[in-house]
Design a protein around this motif. Sequence first.
Motif, PDB file in Angstrom:
ATOM      1  N   SER A  82      27.330  52.399  56.530  1.00  0.00           N
ATOM      2  CA  SER A  82      27.579  51.387  57.552  1.00  0.00           C
ATOM      3  C   SER A  82      29.088  51.234  57.669  1.00  0.00           C
ATOM      4  N   PRO A  83      29.616  51.090  58.874  1.00  0.00           N
ATOM      5  CA  PRO A  83      31.076  51.016  58.999  1.00  0.00           C
ATOM      6  C   PRO A  83      31.672  49.822  58.251  1.00  0.00           C
ATOM      7  N   TYR A  84      30.960  48.688  58.268  1.00  0.00           N
ATOM      8  CA  TYR A  84      31.451  47.476  57.614  1.00  0.00           C
ATOM      9  C   TYR A  84      30.269  46.810  56.923  1.00  0.00           C
ATOM     10  N   SER A  85      30.500  46.348  55.707  1.00  0.00           N
ATOM     11  CA  SER A  85      29.433  45.629  55.029  1.00  0.00           C
ATOM     12  C   SER A  85      30.025  44.519  54.171  1.00  0.00           C
ATOM     13  N   VAL A  86      29.155  43.569  53.878  1.00  0.00           N
ATOM     14  CA  VAL A  86      29.509  42.418  53.054  1.00  0.00           C
ATOM     15  C   VAL A  86      28.499  42.369  51.925  1.00  0.00           C
ATOM     16  N   THR A  87      28.990  42.232  50.696  1.00  0.00           N
ATOM     17  CA  THR A  87      28.096  42.166  49.541  1.00  0.00           C
ATOM     18  C   THR A  87      28.685  41.227  48.497  1.00  0.00           C
ATOM     19  N   PRO A  88      27.822  40.583  47.698  1.00  0.00           N
ATOM     20  CA  PRO A  88      28.348  39.666  46.684  1.00  0.00           C
ATOM     21  C   PRO A  88      28.757  40.389  45.399  1.00  0.00           C
ATOM     22  N   ASP A  89      29.866  39.945  44.839  1.00  0.00           N
ATOM     23  CA  ASP A  89      30.325  40.389  43.527  1.00  0.00           C
ATOM     24  C   ASP A  89      31.419  39.397  43.131  1.00  0.00           C
ATOM     25  N   ASP A  90      31.079  38.462  42.278  1.00  0.00           N
ATOM     26  CA  ASP A  90      32.027  37.403  41.929  1.00  0.00           C
ATOM     27  C   ASP A  90      33.337  37.951  41.377  1.00  0.00           C
ATOM     28  N   ALA A  93      35.243  39.341  44.513  1.00  0.00           N
ATOM     29  CA  ALA A  93      35.281  38.481  45.703  1.00  0.00           C
ATOM     30  C   ALA A  93      36.698  38.391  46.264  1.00  0.00           C
ATOM     31  N   GLY A  94      36.795  38.537  47.568  1.00  0.00           N
ATOM     32  CA  GLY A  94      38.080  38.499  48.246  1.00  0.00           C
ATOM     33  C   GLY A  94      38.750  39.855  48.364  1.00  0.00           C
ATOM     34  N   THR A  95      38.115  40.896  47.821  1.00  0.00           N
ATOM     35  CA  THR A  95      38.706  42.231  47.895  1.00  0.00           C
ATOM     36  C   THR A  95      37.937  43.090  48.897  1.00  0.00           C
ATOM     37  N   ILE A  96      38.554  44.212  49.239  1.00  0.00           N
ATOM     38  CA  ILE A  96      37.980  45.178  50.176  1.00  0.00           C
ATOM     39  C   ILE A  96      38.009  46.540  49.495  1.00  0.00           C
ATOM     40  N   ARG A  97      36.966  47.309  49.672  1.00  0.00           N
ATOM     41  CA  ARG A  97      36.889  48.639  49.072  1.00  0.00           C
ATOM     42  C   ARG A  97      36.382  49.627  50.112  1.00  0.00           C
ATOM     43  N   ASP A 103      37.004  61.108  55.339  1.00  0.00           N
ATOM     44  CA  ASP A 103      37.393  61.178  56.747  1.00  0.00           C
ATOM     45  C   ASP A 103      36.841  60.004  57.571  1.00  0.00           C
ATOM     46  N   GLU A 104      35.814  59.338  57.115  1.00  0.00           N
ATOM     47  CA  GLU A 104      35.298  58.160  57.804  1.00  0.00           C
ATOM     48  C   GLU A 104      34.644  57.222  56.780  1.00  0.00           C
ATOM     49  N   PRO A 105      35.499  56.583  55.961  1.00  0.00           N
ATOM     50  CA  PRO A 105      34.949  55.743  54.904  1.00  0.00           C
ATOM     51  C   PRO A 105      34.304  54.475  55.454  1.00  0.00           C
ATOM     52  N   ALA A 106      33.377  53.972  54.690  1.00  0.00           N
ATOM     53  CA  ALA A 106      32.767  52.684  54.987  1.00  0.00           C
ATOM     54  C   ALA A 106      33.603  51.617  54.290  1.00  0.00           C
ATOM     55  N   SER A 158      40.992  42.371  59.598  1.00  0.00           N
ATOM     56  CA  SER A 158      41.362  43.121  58.392  1.00  0.00           C
ATOM     57  C   SER A 158      42.294  44.298  58.645  1.00  0.00           C
ATOM     58  N   GLY A 159      42.407  44.729  59.887  1.00  0.00           N
ATOM     59  CA  GLY A 159      43.159  45.952  60.153  1.00  0.00           C
ATOM     60  C   GLY A 159      42.327  47.199  59.891  1.00  0.00           C
ATOM     61  N   ARG A 160      41.066  47.021  59.502  1.00  0.00           N
ATOM     62  CA  ARG A 160      40.173  48.151  59.220  1.00  0.00           C
ATOM     63  C   ARG A 160      39.083  48.287  60.273  1.00  0.00           C
TER      64      ARG A 160
END
Length: 174
Positions: A82-90, A93-97, A103-106, A158-160
């Motif tokens: 999926s191009p963008y996703s949201v998942t919990p991880d305390d 939290a607040g980070t992006i990976r 060539d086309e990361p999620a 996010s610029g992403r």
Amino acid sequence: MVKIGSPSNYTVQVYPDEWEYDSPRDRTLHENIFSVALNLHGLVKVVPAVPAEPPPLAAERPPREHEFTTADEVRWCELLHSPYSVTPDDARAGTIREVGVPDEPATVFYVTGEQFATFTGELWELAEIASGSNPRVRRNDVLDRSVFQFVEEHILSSGRFRPGDATSLGRSAR
């Protein structure tokens, strides 16, 4: 040519992925995973917690989903593809990976478990009014919801956000 509507007040569609399946097993594997479409583009997946690294089967993305036997495989497959996703991880939290192919990361946005529980509750409510094939719910109708405040403040800013997706929402690509 006259344009009707405003891309900046984009349409919103919310689908619980489990609604797509008839078998109780498949519904359980997809439980509390949501697809959120913004102006029919910019698909954001909201996915329950996953282990730190993907199981091999999820990383390979098998040709048929019925090969998945665990919720972790299904969830990681969603994050990876999926191009963008949201998942919990305390802890994250607040980070992006970025995950998946170079060539086309999620892009994965981590939130706290508490935030995720709020998002899930809001998405279940919105699914009742925003899951039709003819979208009528608009951005301005849902900005009071925490999940859409997060989408606006963190994902879209996010610029992403990919250029084509940004354009469909009347935004410039960064």
